[in-house]
Design a protein around this motif. Sequence first.
Motif, PDB file in Angstrom:
ATOM      1  N   ASN A 140       0.437  -1.576  -0.006  1.00 42.88           N
ATOM      2  CA  ASN A 140       0.468   0.025  -0.109  1.00 42.88           C
ATOM      3  C   ASN A 140       0.483   1.304   0.105  1.00 42.88           C
ATOM      4  O   ASN A 140       1.407   2.188   1.519  1.00 42.88           O
ATOM      5  CB  ASN A 140      -0.702  -0.194   1.018  1.00 42.88           C
ATOM      6  N   LYS A 158      10.210   4.644   3.204  1.00 46.01           N
ATOM      7  CA  LYS A 158       9.399   3.473   3.634  1.00 46.01           C
ATOM      8  C   LYS A 158       8.486   3.063   2.255  1.00 46.01           C
ATOM      9  O   LYS A 158       8.426   1.710   3.029  1.00 46.01           O
ATOM     10  CB  LYS A 158       8.036   4.492   4.433  1.00 46.01           C
ATOM     11  N   ASP A 181      10.995   0.015   2.515  1.00 40.01           N
ATOM     12  CA  ASP A 181      11.152  -0.669   3.028  1.00 40.01           C
ATOM     13  C   ASP A 181       9.619  -2.042   3.029  1.00 40.01           C
ATOM     14  O   ASP A 181       9.580  -2.903   3.295  1.00 40.01           O
ATOM     15  CB  ASP A 181      10.774  -0.183   4.298  1.00 40.01           C
ATOM     16  N   LEU A 182       8.210  -1.614   3.182  1.00 41.69           N
ATOM     17  CA  LEU A 182       7.220  -1.789   2.174  1.00 41.69           C
ATOM     18  C   LEU A 182       7.247  -3.390   1.364  1.00 41.69           C
ATOM     19  O   LEU A 182       6.446  -4.014   1.371  1.00 41.69           O
ATOM     20  CB  LEU A 182       6.331  -0.893   2.470  1.00 41.69           C
ATOM     21  N   MET A 238       9.514  -6.468   2.334  1.00 43.07           N
ATOM     22  CA  MET A 238       9.009  -6.505   2.840  1.00 43.07           C
ATOM     23  C   MET A 238       7.749  -7.882   2.514  1.00 43.07           C
ATOM     24  O   MET A 238       8.155  -8.981   3.013  1.00 43.07           O
ATOM     25  CB  MET A 238       8.091  -5.998   4.380  1.00 43.07           C
ATOM     26  N   LEU A 287      12.114  -6.356   7.076  1.00 46.24           N
ATOM     27  CA  LEU A 287      12.255  -4.612   7.728  1.00 46.24           C
ATOM     28  C   LEU A 287      13.628  -4.134   8.753  1.00 46.24           C
ATOM     29  O   LEU A 287      14.025  -2.931   8.544  1.00 46.24           O
ATOM     30  CB  LEU A 287      10.772  -4.135   8.777  1.00 46.24           C
ATOM     31  N   LYS A 327      12.714   3.508  14.059  1.00 49.35           N
ATOM     32  CA  LYS A 327      12.012   2.530  13.798  1.00 49.35           C
ATOM     33  C   LYS A 327      10.994   1.921  14.165  1.00 49.35           C
ATOM     34  O   LYS A 327      10.764   1.345  15.529  1.00 49.35           O
ATOM     35  CB  LYS A 327      12.476   1.347  13.117  1.00 49.35           C
ATOM     36  N   TYR A 374      -6.043  -0.854   9.624  1.00 45.81           N
ATOM     37  CA  TYR A 374      -5.665  -0.964   8.831  1.00 45.81           C
ATOM     38  C   TYR A 374      -6.319   0.376   7.901  1.00 45.81           C
ATOM     39  O   TYR A 374      -5.845   1.226   7.297  1.00 45.81           O
ATOM     40  CB  TYR A 374      -6.006  -2.175   8.093  1.00 45.81           C
ATOM     41  N   ASP A 420      -6.271   4.122   6.014  1.00 41.85           N
ATOM     42  CA  ASP A 420      -6.544   4.366   4.443  1.00 41.85           C
ATOM     43  C   ASP A 420      -6.896   5.138   4.288  1.00 41.85           C
ATOM     44  O   ASP A 420      -6.840   6.574   3.709  1.00 41.85           O
ATOM     45  CB  ASP A 420      -7.086   3.095   3.867  1.00 41.85           C
ATOM     46  N   PRO A 445       6.998   9.561   9.103  1.00 42.80           N
ATOM     47  CA  PRO A 445       6.824   7.927   8.389  1.00 42.80           C
ATOM     48  C   PRO A 445       7.714   7.808   9.006  1.00 42.80           C
ATOM     49  O   PRO A 445       8.106   6.719   8.218  1.00 42.80           O
ATOM     50  CB  PRO A 445       7.430   8.633   6.806  1.00 42.80           C
ATOM     51  N   ALA A 498       6.364   4.613  11.124  1.00 43.77           N
ATOM     52  CA  ALA A 498       5.948   3.243  10.863  1.00 43.77           C
ATOM     53  C   ALA A 498       5.739   2.262   9.720  1.00 43.77           C
ATOM     54  O   ALA A 498       5.549   3.396   8.502  1.00 43.77           O
ATOM     55  CB  ALA A 498       4.288   3.359  12.040  1.00 43.77           C
ATOM     56  N   ARG A 499       5.791   1.008  10.040  1.00 40.99           N
ATOM     57  CA  ARG A 499       5.345   0.431   8.681  1.00 40.99           C
ATOM     58  C   ARG A 499       4.590  -0.947   9.373  1.00 40.99           C
ATOM     59  O   ARG A 499       4.425  -1.467  10.515  1.00 40.99           O
ATOM     60  CB  ARG A 499       6.946  -0.648   8.835  1.00 40.99           C
TER      61      ARG A 499
END
Lengths: 582, 437, 148
Positions: free
Chosen positions: A101, A120, A123-124, A127, A570, C18, C29, C33, C44, C46-47
């Motif tokens: 996403n 980011k 990274d995503l 992952m 990650l 991180k 989630y 969105d 920015p 968080a993953r």
Amino acid sequence: MTESEEPRIGVFVCHCGHNIAGTVDVERVAKVAATFPHVVFSTDEMFMCSDSGQQLIRDKIKEHGLNRVVVASCSPRMHEPTFRRVVEEGGLNRYLYEQVNLREHVSWCHMHEPEAATEKAIDLVRMSVARAARLESIPVKTVQVTPRALVVGGGIAGLRAALDIADRGFEVVLVEKRPQLGGHVIHWTHMFPADRSGREVVSPMIDEVMDHDLITVYTDSKVTALDGYIGNFDITIKSNKTGEEHKVKVGAVIVATGFEPFKPIGYYAYEDSPDIMTLAELQEMPPSDELLRPSDGKPAKKLAFIGCVGSREPGVKGHEHCSRYCCSAVAKAASDLKDRVDEVVVLYQDVRTYGRGHEEIHRLAREKRVIFSKYNPDERPEVWVKRGKITMRWRDVLADDLLEFKPDILVLASAMVPPEDVEEIAKIFSLTRSSDGFFNPEHIKLAPLTTHTAGIMIAGVAQAAKNASETVVDASGAAAKAAALLARGEVEIESTVASVNPDVCSSCHTCITACPYGAMSIDESHDPPVAHVTEAKCHGCGTCAAGCPSGAITMLHSTDDQILSMVEALLMPAQMSGGEAR
Amino acid sequence: MVDTNNDALKSILVVGGGVAGMQAALDAANQGYRVYLVEKNPSIGGRMAALDKTFPTLDCSACILTPRLSEVARHPNIELLTYSEVEHVQGTLGDMRVRVRRKARFVDETKCSGCGDCARECPVEVPNEFDEGLGFRKAIYVMFPQSTPNVYTIDSSACIRCKRCVRVCERGAIDLDMQDSTVELHVGVIILSTGYRLFDVRKYPRYGYGRYPNVITAMEFERLINAAGPTNGHLIRLTDGAVPKRIAFIQCVGARDVKKGVPNCSRVCCMYGVKNAVMAREHDPDAEVSVYYADIRAFGKGFEEFYEMARSRFGVNFVKGRVGEIIEDPETQNLRFEVEDTLSGRILNVEHDLVVLCPGLQPADDLHRLAEMLGLRTSEDGYVEIRDALTAPLETDHPGVLVCGCADGPKDIPDSVTAGSAAAMRATILLSSGGAK
Amino acid sequence: MTEAAQETKTTSEDWEPKIVAFCCNWCSYAGADLAGTSRIQYPPNARIIRVNCTGRIDPEFILAALDMGADGVLVSGCHPGDCHYTSGNLKMRARWALIKRAVEQAGIDPRRIRLQWASASEAQIFADGVTLLTEQVRKLGPLRGQWR
């Protein structure tokens, strides 16, 4: 894909116009992605969801022999179904697809930090590539549906539901615990808002049911067991009289087990005089030109009603709910009977004549000089019987006066409560109950007729107190759910389900208490007994897998390995292994 | 006699894409029937899409609705005709010819990806009707973030034809020369699920709506507390942006009033009033919240329990009594009125800094026209008359026309959804027996 | 070694916290969105890892993330009572005390982990949660080297 096959991953990074590309350096993302383990193809493209984007995926699957696809675009909540379909068209299992996403979670929420956003994004993607390498194809399971429905309860709801399903062309088995069909309604000598007796309404339905080629009726019988799952339930029906058992296979079930009128023992001197009766008992009195007092058979001249008897009692378990039908039923009875007696008094908390036409009935009753008096629930009316004479005394809230009335007949509008065997029914059909004691629907707003047990519907008062006209609408609605299932002939059951490794299971039962759907059980036939998943009941939440102390449960498509591989990709990218080929 | 080889026997038209219509469409489509779902707005979803929370669970309305929207949009047996209106119907059960006008949305539905570049570029701002006019939208817009289909629409009455959207659209989806078109449908049954409109509270001049900005409607309140609304969910007064501390909810505004042509109870206002009162307390636990009512009609599943919770746990103050004339304090723009607390018999003189009127429901604007076209009887308050409450609760005088949702009277969401399912059942029975039953 | 002792020598210029964020598919989630759709801006750091339900989250995942070098872990799910799977989030809530204790016993400041409820419409609450945890962790400094 064969088990030993090496992952060959394709990565497609979407610009989404400038929605993603305006913030994220998509070309760089695609370039870096090409260096990740198992990635054999990586590119960026203007609109992945467009026809040309979809074609690109199908072409590259063929060209590069891709066996995993990662699309980095918008939220999977939007286009995961689209791309799953695309990879299926490209010859891959839908579960070999993974989406990143980059729009909702990156470009749109970090619009002023393009570099950090690009980091980011990388990274995503890393992952998801790690996860993709560990994805496994899962067969999409469908099961056949037995084209027959079970309806439990032969009241007005059950009759309507059975007729609808049968008229639609499917077989129905109707089970009623009493010797006759017709439920409560058939005994009511008058109903609202229609000026008809219950028998006039229900008898033609019973005749139709009895004559219907597709309906089999078991009266004086009970369902004693239900096994199986959606589309394939095995039902045991037992005759109350003979004890004889019948086994039937059905695809769908409608529970229309109704209610019981609350017996107001201990309320308003109910047991002290035959002239104090419930609304249901009044409705069941034989029709006559005059209203006769049960104690001596003489015509009654003064009539009183008390509302909310056993309803709306906060803190009293099973009686907190409003019984919904009584206000309008009392208004109708009061209005009708005012023509035959001299005085009618109605004591109420709130007048809830909410339905269409019900307000008119209430107005008509007032026009006929029925006296409506509001009582305070904290100071309930007193009723006593002396030498057969009823006296009631209460404080009228609006006038703040203490009033007294000596009615010949006192009618208590008692609550609708679940039938005495409700607990047993709940157990058999795995239904949960709410504070009113009736069954919980799947969702109180948008799914009022289905339940958390797939394939089992509820209709009428089994779901909550309501009147007869609302009940028949419920019944037709529940019938539609059943008919849809039977008409389709097969049902896709959740493929991303839990799976137990019997060699590791310690049979501790943790998963059985964790599962909200009753999908976990102990397989006693296994030696030693181990946990077993009924896949058709599993919704795939994975709570069991998280709770299992032995690591015996694998949640398909959400395995520990798949999740931890993302964490690892990650945080320890250098050690990213890309997954073991299995 | 009906021709059994007729395609129409496999097709159903549903008019109105709110919760009832969507449910009817899904339950018929799931039985294998072809369903045309006609919706006059650019998106399906109906009134529920605009609500903030729902009673009695305080579920977020949009969250529970969104999956339903995509289920309808994805269904292979459902054809969505949004921004469209039924113009003409001819025929009877099993064989009806329907002409539908598809209004030009000036955006190609097959090309638009819903990215919103056009709206950001559009220089025209107009009051957003989805926010009850409290916020603004562009001349090219989607009704709400989860609009289905997720396609932009140009409001031609606001568009100045500057073509900036045309230039910025990377997909070339915008066509300013688009014309209205018509489609002809051949269906066996029509289900009306046209919904409701809210009573115009201006018809009670004594409440001052329209004159006093701090008198608002319940729908405006919904939008004000909605995180996706014009204030991002901040409950403020429209006059000064202050956080209201004394909020009044007035029930039965345009319901149970024979003189105003709304003799019946609207069934939902008590509960949405109670819910909004709870939300007001949740937004600001220090706010004093009072509900002025005639009877609290908490009759559905879980409603009484919710009402009790509003009183005991949330500390909402309930006052039984009719509210008199509302007077605005010209300085503070607070609102004063007298009300007889009928339980104590005392006349109360109260002051609030925000008054929320809870209007009753009336039939949707379109219903009258459709009913006339189809020859359906309507009641004096404008709803379609059903054939019999106990034996034919969804059937109308026209053998091929069924009703659900609020087309035959006010209903709450679960009752509307249930009626939608039931209408689908009756429709498929009518068609599966060749229209014979 | 305590974290307080570490705090002074942690904040180097180029270090960014991180954060691993486990979000349930149905509420948080979707809330994330909506934060994007509404263009709500937040750090920015968080993953997000999408899981079906917070009930799916094994305490092991959180400990493993901290072990592998995450500076903070966020768990975000449906409000109690709103769980798409009836009660998975309640299971998570029940586990949380245990997880917190395990984290503390490992010598990690429990402020590095955060459990929050954010519905699909609560974009701001989701974003605020990420911001709050990021800033909290930023103050605590990098976890690497403080543990073991």
